[in-house]
Design an enzyme around this catalytic site. Structure first.
Site, PDB file in Angstrom:
ATOM      1  N   LYS A  32       0.800  -1.196   0.053  1.00  0.00           N
ATOM      2  CA  LYS A  32      -0.094   0.035   0.037  1.00  0.00           C
ATOM      3  C   LYS A  32       0.770   1.367   0.037  1.00  0.00           C
ATOM      4  CE  LYS A  32      -3.341   0.240   3.085  1.00  0.00           C
ATOM      5  NZ  LYS A  32      -4.727   0.771   3.668  1.00  0.00           N
ATOM      6  N   ARG A  86      17.318   5.786  23.535  1.00  0.00           N
ATOM      7  CA  ARG A  86      17.637   5.597  22.106  1.00  0.00           C
ATOM      8  C   ARG A  86      18.891   6.116  21.884  1.00  0.00           C
ATOM      9  NH1 ARG A  86      13.366  10.025  20.699  1.00  0.00           N
ATOM     10  NH2 ARG A  86      14.607  11.322  22.214  1.00  0.00           N
ATOM     11  N   PHE A 125      22.495  17.158  23.627  1.00  0.00           N
ATOM     12  CA  PHE A 125      22.658  16.845  25.035  1.00  0.00           C
ATOM     13  C   PHE A 125      21.489  17.271  25.607  1.00  0.00           C
ATOM     14  CE2 PHE A 125      26.706  16.145  23.518  1.00  0.00           C
ATOM     15  CZ  PHE A 125      27.319  15.071  23.944  1.00  0.00           C
ATOM     16  N   HIS A 163       7.420   9.821  20.389  1.00  0.00           N
ATOM     17  CA  HIS A 163       8.030  10.032  21.916  1.00  0.00           C
ATOM     18  C   HIS A 163       6.849  10.793  22.709  1.00  0.00           C
ATOM     19  CE1 HIS A 163      12.019  11.066  23.998  1.00  0.00           C
ATOM     20  NE2 HIS A 163      11.684   9.662  23.944  1.00  0.00           N
ATOM     21  N   ARG A 177       8.565  10.477  12.021  1.00  0.00           N
ATOM     22  CA  ARG A 177       7.476  11.164  13.100  1.00  0.00           C
ATOM     23  C   ARG A 177       6.397  11.202  12.538  1.00  0.00           C
ATOM     24  NH1 ARG A 177       8.573  13.045  18.137  1.00  0.00           N
ATOM     25  NH2 ARG A 177      10.234  11.500  18.304  1.00  0.00           N
ATOM     26  N   MET A 203      24.366  21.170  21.321  1.00  0.00           N
ATOM     27  CA  MET A 203      23.441  20.496  20.677  1.00  0.00           C
ATOM     28  C   MET A 203      23.280  19.100  20.787  1.00  0.00           C
ATOM     29  SD  MET A 203      21.016  22.740  20.270  1.00  0.00           S
ATOM     30  CE  MET A 203      21.114  24.476  20.252  1.00  0.00           C
ATOM     31  N   HIS A 222      14.476  21.151  19.227  1.00  0.00           N
ATOM     32  CA  HIS A 222      13.754  19.860  19.262  1.00  0.00           C
ATOM     33  C   HIS A 222      14.386  19.118  17.854  1.00  0.00           C
ATOM     34  CE1 HIS A 222      10.470  16.964  19.194  1.00  0.00           C
ATOM     35  NE2 HIS A 222       9.315  17.620  18.546  1.00  0.00           N
ATOM     36  N   HIS A 249      17.725  16.563  28.050  1.00  0.00           N
ATOM     37  CA  HIS A 249      16.196  16.134  27.860  1.00  0.00           C
ATOM     38  C   HIS A 249      15.366  16.659  28.604  1.00  0.00           C
ATOM     39  CE1 HIS A 249      12.930  13.824  26.303  1.00  0.00           C
ATOM     40  NE2 HIS A 249      13.261  13.933  25.051  1.00  0.00           N
ATOM     41  N   ASP A 300      19.573  12.721  19.143  1.00  0.00           N
ATOM     42  CA  ASP A 300      20.111  13.549  17.898  1.00  0.00           C
ATOM     43  C   ASP A 300      21.385  13.584  17.874  1.00  0.00           C
ATOM     44  OD1 ASP A 300      17.695  14.430  16.896  1.00  0.00           O
ATOM     45  OD2 ASP A 300      17.467  16.000  18.165  1.00  0.00           O
TER      46      ASP A 300
HETATM   47  N1  ACO Z   1      24.078  21.882  26.665  1.00  0.00           N
HETATM   48  C1  ACO Z   1      24.544  23.044  27.664  1.00  0.00           C
HETATM   49  N2  ACO Z   1      23.852  22.954  29.008  1.00  0.00           N
HETATM   50  C2  ACO Z   1      22.665  22.231  28.964  1.00  0.00           C
HETATM   51  C3  ACO Z   1      21.945  21.476  27.650  1.00  0.00           C
HETATM   52  C4  ACO Z   1      23.024  21.397  26.673  1.00  0.00           C
HETATM   53  N3  ACO Z   1      22.429  20.892  25.429  1.00  0.00           N
HETATM   54  N4  ACO Z   1      20.776  21.303  28.033  1.00  0.00           N
HETATM   55  C5  ACO Z   1      20.579  21.568  29.230  1.00  0.00           C
HETATM   56  N5  ACO Z   1      21.546  22.307  29.771  1.00  0.00           N
HETATM   57  C6  ACO Z   1      21.529  23.036  31.033  1.00  0.00           C
HETATM   58  C7  ACO Z   1      20.752  24.241  30.910  1.00  0.00           C
HETATM   59  O1  ACO Z   1      21.364  25.365  30.435  1.00  0.00           O
HETATM   60  C8  ACO Z   1      20.486  24.428  32.408  1.00  0.00           C
HETATM   61  O2  ACO Z   1      21.291  24.823  33.077  1.00  0.00           O
HETATM   62  P1  ACO Z   1      20.970  26.014  34.284  1.00  0.00           P
HETATM   63  O3  ACO Z   1      20.291  25.086  35.608  1.00  0.00           O
HETATM   64  O4  ACO Z   1      22.300  26.422  34.709  1.00  0.00           O
HETATM   65  O5  ACO Z   1      20.382  26.961  33.837  1.00  0.00           O
HETATM   66  C9  ACO Z   1      20.093  22.857  32.904  1.00  0.00           C
HETATM   67  O6  ACO Z   1      21.074  22.298  32.045  1.00  0.00           O
HETATM   68  C10 ACO Z   1      18.802  22.286  32.707  1.00  0.00           C
HETATM   69  O7  ACO Z   1      18.309  22.738  31.184  1.00  0.00           O
HETATM   70  P2  ACO Z   1      16.789  23.467  31.016  1.00  0.00           P
HETATM   71  O8  ACO Z   1      17.246  24.341  29.902  1.00  0.00           O
HETATM   72  O9  ACO Z   1      16.098  23.338  32.085  1.00  0.00           O
HETATM   73  O10 ACO Z   1      16.246  21.860  30.137  1.00  0.00           O
HETATM   74  P3  ACO Z   1      14.908  22.025  29.460  1.00  0.00           P
HETATM   75  O11 ACO Z   1      14.132  20.797  29.814  1.00  0.00           O
HETATM   76  O12 ACO Z   1      14.145  23.239  29.402  1.00  0.00           O
HETATM   77  O13 ACO Z   1      15.254  21.712  27.966  1.00  0.00           O
HETATM   78  C11 ACO Z   1      16.339  21.005  26.185  1.00  0.00           C
HETATM   79  C12 ACO Z   1      15.466  20.583  27.442  1.00  0.00           C
HETATM   80  C13 ACO Z   1      15.549  21.737  25.432  1.00  0.00           C
HETATM   81  C14 ACO Z   1      16.292  19.363  25.330  1.00  0.00           C
HETATM   82  C15 ACO Z   1      17.719  21.160  26.426  1.00  0.00           C
HETATM   83  O14 ACO Z   1      18.351  20.178  26.938  1.00  0.00           O
HETATM   84  C16 ACO Z   1      18.537  21.466  25.208  1.00  0.00           C
HETATM   85  O15 ACO Z   1      18.488  22.815  24.657  1.00  0.00           O
HETATM   86  N6  ACO Z   1      19.301  20.478  24.456  1.00  0.00           N
HETATM   87  C17 ACO Z   1      20.032  21.064  23.429  1.00  0.00           C
HETATM   88  C18 ACO Z   1      18.955  20.829  22.102  1.00  0.00           C
HETATM   89  C19 ACO Z   1      18.691  19.433  21.716  1.00  0.00           C
HETATM   90  O16 ACO Z   1      19.631  18.532  21.875  1.00  0.00           O
HETATM   91  N7  ACO Z   1      17.294  19.155  21.648  1.00  0.00           N
HETATM   92  C20 ACO Z   1      16.809  17.691  21.242  1.00  0.00           C
HETATM   93  C21 ACO Z   1      16.101  17.132  22.255  1.00  0.00           C
HETATM   94  S1  ACO Z   1      15.746  15.483  21.816  1.00  0.00           S
HETATM   95  C22 ACO Z   1      14.802  15.517  20.350  1.00  0.00           C
HETATM   96  O17 ACO Z   1      14.165  16.213  20.151  1.00  0.00           O
HETATM   97  C23 ACO Z   1      14.987  14.128  19.537  1.00  0.00           C
END
Ligand code: ACO
Length: 372
Positions: free
Chosen positions: A69, A267, A256, A184, A334, A254, A219, A258, A309
């Protein structure tokens, strides 16, 4: 009063779902009760698509029928091809996906004879073709045939991209990544799709909005941003120095962290193993070693773990996928999770309309324009 932890709806239970569990104690990541590890090891993307959209695993004959299909729905209408030809070459491929989806909704609207399951399958079948028709038209002036005889979505995507059937290692690597990316729970794009669905529009509106939400680097766009980061570093030592500087400058790394997972993303180990396997097969381990070092530095310095990612970037690169197509490939997968959520939301709908904590000025008299 809104509390700090409601910012970004963190920790808020915003509805019920029977589709997936993310980071639930004793369950981990499951699709309809099946562990992501079992699915990634023993299943394939079409089987997972069927599971998500229809709610159960297909029998052998049903899987064959489903693949047939999907294969039959890969062609694009002439009017859609014409729109794809007019989208500028410089456009980000995610905008091509968003526009292509919206346009298809005008040509093949949801309605009698084209129900929500038909739309879900049509989009699952033709997103690869949409992207790669646009790509080849603008990259080499070629109007490709978007129909191939490949049974699998992964094989079809790679075939259209490279103009030949892929080898099995690359095909299976993409197949597994599509399984991992398929669903997810209430992530930003899925919640967007459910919010749009809750106002009772057509299916295409919800998917078009979801693509917009997926595009951003916090995201789905993170996999593209990861590639831009890791390819800068010639060696693991250079990566360590570069990432330490970024951390000192309080930059996000980027791939790192979640919102839901606090210790690890289940994953990540799966896609990391595939990244390693591909690097060894290619005899080119630079990106893998750079990525591994960045992972070590992030654990040591920030206690942060890679999400899906992070190692997807090096795996996709080794499959010959251009960086700007990483997030569109996420869409190719997705769509199945979005479809499952749109169907679930419609089955027990209530308008999604939260309240806001008002922090603006107190009521005040209007000032006529002449007196401002
Ligand atoms: N690099 C550096 N520091 C980070 C990262 C990162 N990737 N992720 C989180 N932190 C830090 C934040 O700065 C924060 O520090 P603080 O407390 O000193 O301010 C602490 O860790 C907590 O992070 P939050 O921003 O509160 O986490 P939140 O739940 O709001 O965001 C997110 C989650 C958006 C995924 C965040 O970790 C991020 O921006 N990561 C990078 C983008 C990324 O990889 N996105 C993919 C998500 S998975 C997907 O879509 C398949």
């Amino acid at each position: 009063m809104a509390t700090d932890n409601a910012a970004g709806l963190a920790g808020v239970i915003a509805g019920q779902t029977a589709i997936a569990t993310v980071g639930k104690q004793g369950k981990g990541l499951t699709y309809r009760g099946y562990s992501i590890h079992d699915l990634a090891e023993h299943s394939n993307f079409e089987e997972v698509a069927y599971l998500l959209i229809y709610g159960r695993l297909p029998k052998q004959a049903e899987l064959l029928e489903y693949r047939t299909k999907l294969r039959g729905q890969r062609g694009l209408p002439a009017a859609l091809k014409s729109v794809l030809e007019q989208i500028p070459r410089s456009t980000h491929p995610m905008d091509v996906m968003r526009t292509g989806c919206s346009m298809l909704g005008t040509l093949e609207p949801e309605g009698p004879g084209h129900d929500q399951f038909a739309v879900a399958n049509r989009l699952t079948a033709c997103f690869s073709g949409m992207l790669l028709y646009w790509h080849h038209f603008h990259a080499g002036g070629k109007r490709i045939d978007t129909e191939t005889d490949d049974d699998t979505t992964a094989g079809h995507f790679l075939h259209l991209l490279h103009g030949k059937k892929p080898d099995e290692l690359h095909r299976r690597a993409i197949d597994v990544s599509l399984i991992l990316y398929a669903e997810h729970e209430f992530n930003a794009s899925t919640f967007t799709a459910r919010t749009i669905t809750s106002t009772l529009p057509d299916f295409f509106s919800a998917v078009t909005g979801a693509i917009g939400a997926l595009r951003g680097p916090l995201h789905g766009g993170a996999n593209e941003a990861v590639m831009e980061l890791i390819e800068k570093f010639p060696t693991p030592d250079a990566a360590e120095r570069g990432v330490l500087e970024m951390i000192a400058a309080k930059k996000l790394i980027m791939g790192f962290g979640h919102r839901v997972y606090k210790i690890s993303d289940p994953r990540s180990d799966v896609i990391k193993a595939w990244s390693k396997k591909l690097a060894e097969a290619h005899g080119d381990e630079r990106l893998y070693r750079v990525s591994e070092r960045i992972e070590q530095v992030m654990r040591r310095e920030k206690n942060l773990f890679p999400n899906l990612d992070f190692y997807s970037a090096s795996a996709y690169h080794l499959c010959g996928i251009p960086t700007a197509m990483f997030t569109p490939l996420f869409v190719v997968s997705r769509i199945t999770g979005w479809a499952a959520h749109i169907i679930e939301q419609r089955a027990d709908n209530r308008l999604i309309r939260p309240n806001a904590d008002y922090i603006g000025p107190e009521p005040r008299p209007f000032v006529p324009i002449a007196n401002r």
